[in-house]
Design a protein around this motif. Structure first.
Motif, PDB file in Angstrom:
ATOM      1  N   ALA A  62       0.850  -1.187   0.000  1.00 27.17           N
ATOM      2  CA  ALA A  62       0.000   0.000   0.000  1.00 27.17           C
ATOM      3  C   ALA A  62       0.889   1.240   0.000  1.00 27.17           C
ATOM      4  O   ALA A  62       1.839   1.331   0.780  1.00 27.17           O
ATOM      5  CB  ALA A  62      -0.911  -0.003   1.213  1.00 27.17           C
ATOM      6  N   ARG A  63       0.566   2.197  -0.895  1.00 24.42           N
ATOM      7  CA  ARG A  63       1.397   3.393  -1.010  1.00 24.42           C
ATOM      8  C   ARG A  63       0.607   4.688  -0.928  1.00 24.42           C
ATOM      9  O   ARG A  63       1.132   5.748  -1.217  1.00 24.42           O
ATOM     10  CB  ARG A  63       2.180   3.356  -2.328  1.00 24.42           C
ATOM     11  CG  ARG A  63       3.127   2.171  -2.472  1.00 24.42           C
ATOM     12  CD  ARG A  63       4.131   2.040  -1.334  1.00 24.42           C
ATOM     13  NE  ARG A  63       5.096   3.101  -1.296  1.00 24.42           N
ATOM     14  CZ  ARG A  63       6.307   3.043  -1.797  1.00 24.42           C
ATOM     15  NH1 ARG A  63       6.726   1.958  -2.392  1.00 24.42           N
ATOM     16  NH2 ARG A  63       7.105   4.069  -1.691  1.00 24.42           N
ATOM     17  N   GLY A  64      -0.679   4.604  -0.543  1.00 21.60           N
ATOM     18  CA  GLY A  64      -1.445   5.832  -0.389  1.00 21.60           C
ATOM     19  C   GLY A  64      -2.680   5.842  -1.264  1.00 21.60           C
ATOM     20  O   GLY A  64      -3.163   4.803  -1.715  1.00 21.60           O
ATOM     21  N   VAL A  65      -3.179   7.043  -1.490  1.00 26.18           N
ATOM     22  CA  VAL A  65      -4.412   7.273  -2.245  1.00 26.18           C
ATOM     23  C   VAL A  65      -4.114   8.308  -3.316  1.00 26.18           C
ATOM     24  O   VAL A  65      -3.429   9.310  -3.046  1.00 26.18           O
ATOM     25  CB  VAL A  65      -5.526   7.765  -1.290  1.00 26.18           C
ATOM     26  CG1 VAL A  65      -6.785   8.112  -2.038  1.00 26.18           C
ATOM     27  CG2 VAL A  65      -5.820   6.713  -0.227  1.00 26.18           C
ATOM     28  N   THR A  66      -4.643   8.092  -4.516  1.00 29.85           N
ATOM     29  CA  THR A  66      -4.384   9.029  -5.611  1.00 29.85           C
ATOM     30  C   THR A  66      -5.030  10.377  -5.348  1.00 29.85           C
ATOM     31  O   THR A  66      -6.092  10.436  -4.747  1.00 29.85           O
ATOM     32  CB  THR A  66      -4.911   8.479  -6.949  1.00 29.85           C
ATOM     33  OG1 THR A  66      -6.318   8.281  -6.848  1.00 29.85           O
ATOM     34  CG2 THR A  66      -4.212   7.229  -7.362  1.00 29.85           C
TER      35      THR A  66
END
Length: 110
Positions: A62-66
């Motif tokens: 998981a690397r965040g939200v666009t």
């Protein structure tokens, strides 16, 4: 008249005669899964989606939200964009020596 039906470390279910109500008390927050530290030589890679607000996974993390910018090593990576009400988008991206960007369009599942 209520009575305790079930007691777990952080959950209590009460019977209220008309049904059961689940009360959460003192539950710790869910564990956070941290992304791996940026590799040596990482460059900025911008990830956007239409619509915005999609959950981003790069190489299974998981690397965040666009919209989001993440540090990635140059080379090939797997990318997943997912948002409730839309089909997930899975693709490969090539990150250049100076970085790069990707914008994906999510398709409604309705």
């Amino acid at each position: 008249m209520s009575r305790v039906l079930l007691r777990l470390p952080c959950q209590v279910a009460l019977s209220l005669g008309l049904g059961a109500v689940l009360l959460l008390a003192g539950c710790p927050p869910p564990p956070r899964v941290e992304a791996p530290p940026p590799p040596a030589g990482a460059v900025d890679f911008r990830i956007e989606s239409e619509p915005s607000g999609a959950d981003v996974q790069v190489d299974g993390h998981a690397r965040g939200v666009t919209p989001v910018t993440v540090p990635l090593a140059p080379g090939r990576h797997t990318l997943r964009l997912a948002k409730s009400g839309y089909f997930a988008l899975d693709t490969g991206v090539d990150v250049g020596p100076t970085g790069g960007a990707f914008k994906g369009t999510l398709v409604s599942s309705h």
